[in-house]
Design a protein around this motif. Structure first.
Motif, PDB file in Angstrom:
ATOM      1  N   CYS A 136     -44.383  -4.318  33.535  1.00 51.66           N
ATOM      2  CA  CYS A 136     -44.151  -3.896  32.233  1.00 51.66           C
ATOM      3  C   CYS A 136     -42.293  -3.753  32.887  1.00 51.66           C
ATOM      4  O   CYS A 136     -41.679  -4.087  34.648  1.00 51.66           O
ATOM      5  CB  CYS A 136     -44.659  -2.416  32.263  1.00 51.66           C
ATOM      6  SG  CYS A 136     -43.615  -1.220  33.157  1.00 51.66           S
ATOM      7  N   CYS A 139     -42.398  -1.733  36.622  1.00 51.37           N
ATOM      8  CA  CYS A 139     -42.651  -3.192  37.668  1.00 51.37           C
ATOM      9  C   CYS A 139     -41.554  -3.484  38.321  1.00 51.37           C
ATOM     10  O   CYS A 139     -41.079  -3.901  38.827  1.00 51.37           O
ATOM     11  CB  CYS A 139     -43.751  -4.155  37.024  1.00 51.37           C
ATOM     12  SG  CYS A 139     -45.161  -3.313  36.590  1.00 51.37           S
ATOM     13  N   CYS A 203     -46.487   1.230  39.634  1.00 52.21           N
ATOM     14  CA  CYS A 203     -45.843   1.325  38.735  1.00 52.21           C
ATOM     15  C   CYS A 203     -46.464   2.379  38.374  1.00 52.21           C
ATOM     16  O   CYS A 203     -47.539   2.943  38.288  1.00 52.21           O
ATOM     17  CB  CYS A 203     -46.111  -0.056  37.519  1.00 52.21           C
ATOM     18  SG  CYS A 203     -45.010   0.651  36.409  1.00 52.21           S
TER      19      CYS A 203
HETATM   20 ZN   LIG Z   1     -45.255  -1.002  35.356  1.00 52.86          ZN
END
Ligand SMILES: [Zn+2]
Length: 207
Positions: A136, A139, A203
């Motif tokens: 994502c 991240c 994350c």
């Molecule tokens: Zn992420």
């Protein structure tokens, strides 16, 4: 849904409109300023002082009268983001990380694809996020980059067209999406390069 009707939005939106994406929600709380006009080509000199979403709606519905553009003249906040994304495909055409993080969180929570684009000067980046499958935005980026972003007008045009290509592919279910890859456009040296992205196990948004 296109979040931000600035330089990136000005490139993404006309192509979605003429491709026949029938229902487009545009969100931006800003008014058109003179300094926007070097890159935000949906807005013209006569639109200075007008809400960006109204200016965009007028142009897009003139381009394709068969589509519906919903103009939401609001800034995206923690309080309204979930309502605003509803169940739309989300295009991140923003210019600041805090709002991008909000979109990322809403996309993950609601399982909606997120098409990310960012520009700085002659450089641009794009990636496509599919919740549950790919890394994502959190991240990829940590923290916040402050300050004004200088942009040469053609850069958001390049990146916005890449985002629009991704959206059209996603809707049609064709090709290979730009997932877990960050495409980097270097306009000064006219090179495209790619960085592989991996989910960050720590994350805070997608673990
Ligand atoms: Zn992420």
């Amino acid at each position: 849904m296109v979040a931000g009707v600035g330089g990136l939005g000005s490139a993404v939106l006309p192509y979605l409109a003429v491709a026949g994406v029938g229902k487009i929600r545009v969100i931006d709380g800003d008014k058109v300023e003179l300094s926007n006009l070097n890159r935000q080509i949906l807005h013209w000199d006569k639109d200075i002082g007008r809400a960006k979403v109204d200016s965009a709606k007028e142009k897009l519905e003139s381009l394709n009268p068969d589509i519906e553009v919903e103009a939401i003249n609001e800034a995206i906040t923690e309080d309204n983001v979930f309502e605003l994304v509803e169940d739309y495909v989300i295009v991140d055409a923003m210019d600041n990380l805090p709002t991008r993080y909000l979109l990322n969180r809403a996309a993950l929570r609601k399982n909606l694809p997120l098409f990310h684009g960012a520009v700085y000067g002659f450089e641009g980046r794009a990636t496509t996020i599919i919740p549950g499958k790919t890394s994502c935005l959190r991240c990829l980026y940590q923290g916040v980059i402050p300050g004004k972003i200088p942009v040469v007008g053609v850069t958001p045009a390049v990146i916005g067209c890449i985002q629009a290509t991704e959206v059209i592919k996603y809707i049609l279910g064709v090709g290979e999406l730009l997932t877990d890859r960050l495409l980097i456009y270097d306009g000064l040296n006219m090179r495209f390069s790619e960085v592989k992205l991996k989910k960050d196990p720590n994350c805070c948004d997608c673990k």
